[in-house]
Design an enzyme around this catalytic site. Structure first.
Site, mmCIF file in Angstrom:
data_model
loop_
_atom_site.group_PDB
_atom_site.id
_atom_site.type_symbol
_atom_site.label_atom_id
_atom_site.label_comp_id
_atom_site.label_asym_id
_atom_site.label_seq_id
_atom_site.Cartn_x
_atom_site.Cartn_y
_atom_site.Cartn_z
ATOM 1 N N THR A 48 25.077 -19.832 -48.192
ATOM 2 C CA THR A 48 25.851 -21.075 -48.099
ATOM 3 C C THR A 48 25.434 -22.074 -49.165
ATOM 4 O OG1 THR A 48 26.274 -20.849 -45.724
ATOM 5 C CG2 THR A 48 26.364 -23.062 -46.636
ATOM 6 N N GLU B 273 32.757 -21.535 -42.336
ATOM 7 C CA GLU B 273 31.546 -20.707 -42.317
ATOM 8 C C GLU B 273 31.865 -19.225 -42.134
ATOM 9 O OE1 GLU B 273 27.993 -19.175 -42.479
ATOM 10 O OE2 GLU B 273 28.225 -21.336 -42.773
ATOM 11 N N HIS C 58 31.049 -17.327 -47.675
ATOM 12 C CA HIS C 58 30.512 -15.996 -47.992
ATOM 13 C C HIS C 58 30.978 -15.016 -46.931
ATOM 14 C CE1 HIS C 58 27.553 -16.600 -44.791
ATOM 15 N NE2 HIS C 58 27.170 -17.727 -45.367
ATOM 16 N N HIS D 124 29.171 -18.340 -37.410
ATOM 17 C CA HIS D 124 27.976 -17.894 -38.129
ATOM 18 C C HIS D 124 27.334 -16.736 -37.374
ATOM 19 C CE1 HIS D 124 24.065 -17.871 -40.079
ATOM 20 N NE2 HIS D 124 24.438 -18.811 -40.917
#
Length: 688
Positions: free
Chosen positions: A308, A264, A484, A424
């Protein structure tokens, strides 16, 4: 003194008329919108024309929408005006908050998909809202105060309808003039732009909302009007642009289990990165440089608004996310797909996805059925504890350990996707789990990033140790990727400090979008590969390693190990990076040196055009496939379309299904019927 009193008296008298109060409200909203443009967004405004258009573009829609109130009588008119002001201000506020996280603007599809992502946004939302954002409601407060304390009296006289229509006509005329000037500076603004920034800075936020609504309606009608002939152009493109597999890698991992580990918000710069002389991610560094790992150092994320979910769409379908919203949300339930889980399931693989969050997030519970996943282990399968959740699901160490008990029940070979979440935004981590100090850029958004990245690294270390203990490590392909960016372009100053550079340019930001992509398998000839590629290329690369021929499938990516890969990486806004050029809006850079190219040679101009045409065609055809649901009209030889009705991911049903599976090749059987989960070692403080 007397003159001041006279001026105040005249001002109050003017504001006590319907039109005076109306124009005052328009001016306040116009000015606050312009201030928001300048202070809350990075629109890339340059030149006097763009500056002028940015200044005037709020006027037309403010007049038009506020003008609705003029068609009503008496006090009702004032109430309608304030309600419209409040709604428009709230829309501006929502975009400010959304932009702070995503460097983008809200769309109709984002709103439609809000229910798929809103259940666990509380943590991020608190960090995203700044006190200064509330200034967007200041004009409403001023207007209400003037009326409530009767500083300004309501004008209940009947206003001639002619005046209301005149305001509407004026709004339309101003917008027409605005659009004409915009078209002069940016021809075909509404027909060829991939970048929302252009519409906002030329026409304004409200104009963009209308434009987006029209485009969304057009997209919805596309599916209804599509037929099998629409596939002809797509098939012709596939035939022309497919690249052959590398014979030295094709089938080298045939029959092996596959782990797809989602890192993540993990960016490439973290590989080998040191903070205060200490490696941030020692485990991932070692994995990246392992002799049996092929790692790509010019690999980019290509996500749009779906973040995502876009990454998942590309990795498992080799289809781009949409320019607006999330394809998993808007098209994941009903569309036909040729996804990795379905392809491999029909090759004898058991397929399962693992995520420590609610099943409905990004519409996964429906999209995964469309993609052909046998099992989806969501948060209902996981441990519950007071400190177990990090806001977007279970903490990584706990999640990966919990997932192991279900892995042991899967018949081999299997395809298992593991989605981590601790790294995150806004990167919260309790003191007990923080094993490395924060950075000291002074940017609160950035400084916790190394701590959650380290935690993720430790979780991966524990999971890899478990795989080695069970023997899975030597019988599996382990693919890891960053989905990302973790740090957006809004934090350039802090990024410069992290990277030790003097400035942070647009080119630097483009290169900062690199994320890791690593494929490990026993006996695989590893090393760092410098091929330029992105998430769209993962599926054909993986399938070729597994010995699956992809020539009949609709996949817009290319095998990154192929010698004939074009090495052109398309971004969702139409920009791209290639081995030769980096195109960012109107600017072109030399990718190798970062030099801005102002005088292209004829050869360079021709090559740039070819690459741009390639990117535009890729994005347009991929959108056509998704919005038209064109794969319902085409089935590759040997592939059976997915029957979504056969899947049920509910907790009790899922456990029962696993218990009834044939015993052959289960991991648990290779340990004489004993689970190895009890030997899974984790240093998660919550579990001690």
């Amino acid at each position: 003194m007397k003159e001041n009193k006279q001026f105040m008296s005249k001002t109050r008298s003017l504001l006590s008329t319907r039109m005076g109060f109306f124009l005052f409200a328009v001016i306040l909203f116009w000015l606050k919108t312009y201030v928001a443009y300048q202070t809350k967004f990075s629109l890339g405004v340059s030149g006097s024309v763009q500056q002028f258009l940015l200044f005037i573009n709020p006027i037309s829609f403010t007049l038009l929408l506020f003008g609705i109130s003029l068609f009503s009588k008496g006090k009702k008119s004032y109430v309608i005006l304030l309600v419209i002001d409040f709604l428009m201000s709230t829309w501006l506020f929502a975009n400010i908050v959304y932009y702070r996280e995503f460097s983008d603007f809200m769309t109709i599809n984002i709103i439609k998909g809000a229910s798929a992502v809103s259940s666990n946004m509380d943590t991020s939302l608190k960090s995203l809202i700044h006190v200064s954002d509330l200034f967007v409601y200041l004009d409403i407060l001023v207007l209400i105060t003037l009326l409530a304390f009767k500083i300004v009296k309501m004008d209940t006289r009947v206003l001639k309808k002619r005046m209301a229509f005149t305001v509407t006509a004026l709004a339309v005329a101003i917008f027409a003039g605005n659009l004409s000037l915009a078209e002069m500076d940016r021809p075909q603004l509404l027909s060829r732009t991939f970048d929302r920034n252009y519409i906002i800075k030329y026409l304004g936020l409200n104009a963009f909302t209308v434009y987006d609504g029209v485009k969304t309606a057009q997209a919805n009608s596309t599916k209804a009007n599509a037929d099998s002939s629409d596939m002809d152009e797509v098939l012709a493109y596939m035939k022309k642009n497919q690249v052959p597999a590398n014979v030295n890698y094709f089938g080298k991992a045939e029959g092996k289990n596959v782990f797809v580990i989602h890192l993540e918000s993990f960016q490439q710069f973290l590989i080998d990165y040191q903070s205060n002389g200490e490696e941030v991610t020692p485990t991932l560094n070692q994995f990246y440089h392992d002799s049996n790992t092929v790692s790509f150092d010019n690999f980019f994320h290509q996500v749009g608004q779906g973040k995502t979910s876009d990454a998942e769409m590309m990795l498992e379908n080799s289809l781009y996310g949409l320019s607006q919203g999330s394809a998993m949300v808007t098209n994941g339930t009903e569309n036909t797909f040729q996804a990795a889980p379905a392809i491999l399931n029909q090759k004898g693989y058991t397929t399962a996805a693992f995520h420590g969050d609610v099943a409905s997030f990004w519409n996964r519970d429906n999209a995964y059925k469309s993609w052909g996943y046998n099992y989806f282990f969501d948060s209902t399968y996981d441990s519950k504890g007071e400190n177990f959740n990090v806001g977007y699901g279970l903490k990584d160490k706990i999640f990966l350990k919990d997932s192991a008990q279900y892995l042991e029940q899967l018949p081999q070979p299997f395809y298992a996707k593991m989605i981590t979440v601790t790294n995150h935004y806004p990167y919260p981590l309790d003191e007990a789990n923080a094993t490395i100090p924060k950075t000291t850029t002074g940017d609160s958004t950035v400084d916790g990033y190394v701590q959650t990245a380290r935690y993720l690294d430790e979780a991966i270390n524990e999971f890899l140790t478990y795989l080695k203990t069970t023997g899975l490590y030597d019988n599996s392909v382990i693919l890891m990727y960053g989905d990302h960016y973790g740090i957006s372009s809004n934090h350039g100053k802090a990024v410069s400090q992290l990277l030790g550079t003097e400035e942070y340019t647009d080119f630097d930001d483009a290169m900062f979008q690199k994320v890791p992509f690593m494929i490990h398998a026993p006996g695989l000839a590893g090393g760092v590969n410098h091929t330029y590629g992105g998430e769209i290329d993962v599926l054909p690369t993986l399938l070729h390693l597994l010995g699956v021929d992809t020539k009949d499938y609709i996949q817009f990516g290319s095998d990154l190990l192929s010698d004939e890969n074009k090495q052109v990486v398309a971004f969702r806004n139409g920009n791209f990076v290639s081995k030769q050029f980096t195109k960012l809006s109107g600017d072109v850079y030399d990718t190798a040196t970062g030099e801005l190219l102002t005088n292209l040679t004829p050869i360079q101009t021709d090559e740039l055009k070819k690459e741009k045409d390639y990117v535009d065609t890729q994005l347009a055809l991929s959108d056509k496939v998704i919005t038209g649901d064109l794969l319902r009209f085409y089935t590759p030889d040997g592939f059976k379309p997915v029957d979504k009705t056969q899947y049920n991911y509910k907790y009790n049903k899922g456990i029962k299904q696993l218990a009834n599976e044939a015993q052959k090749n289960r991991l648990i059987d290779k340990n004489n019927g004993n689970s190895t989960v009890d030997s899974y070692q984790t240093n998660a403080p919550e579990l001690k």
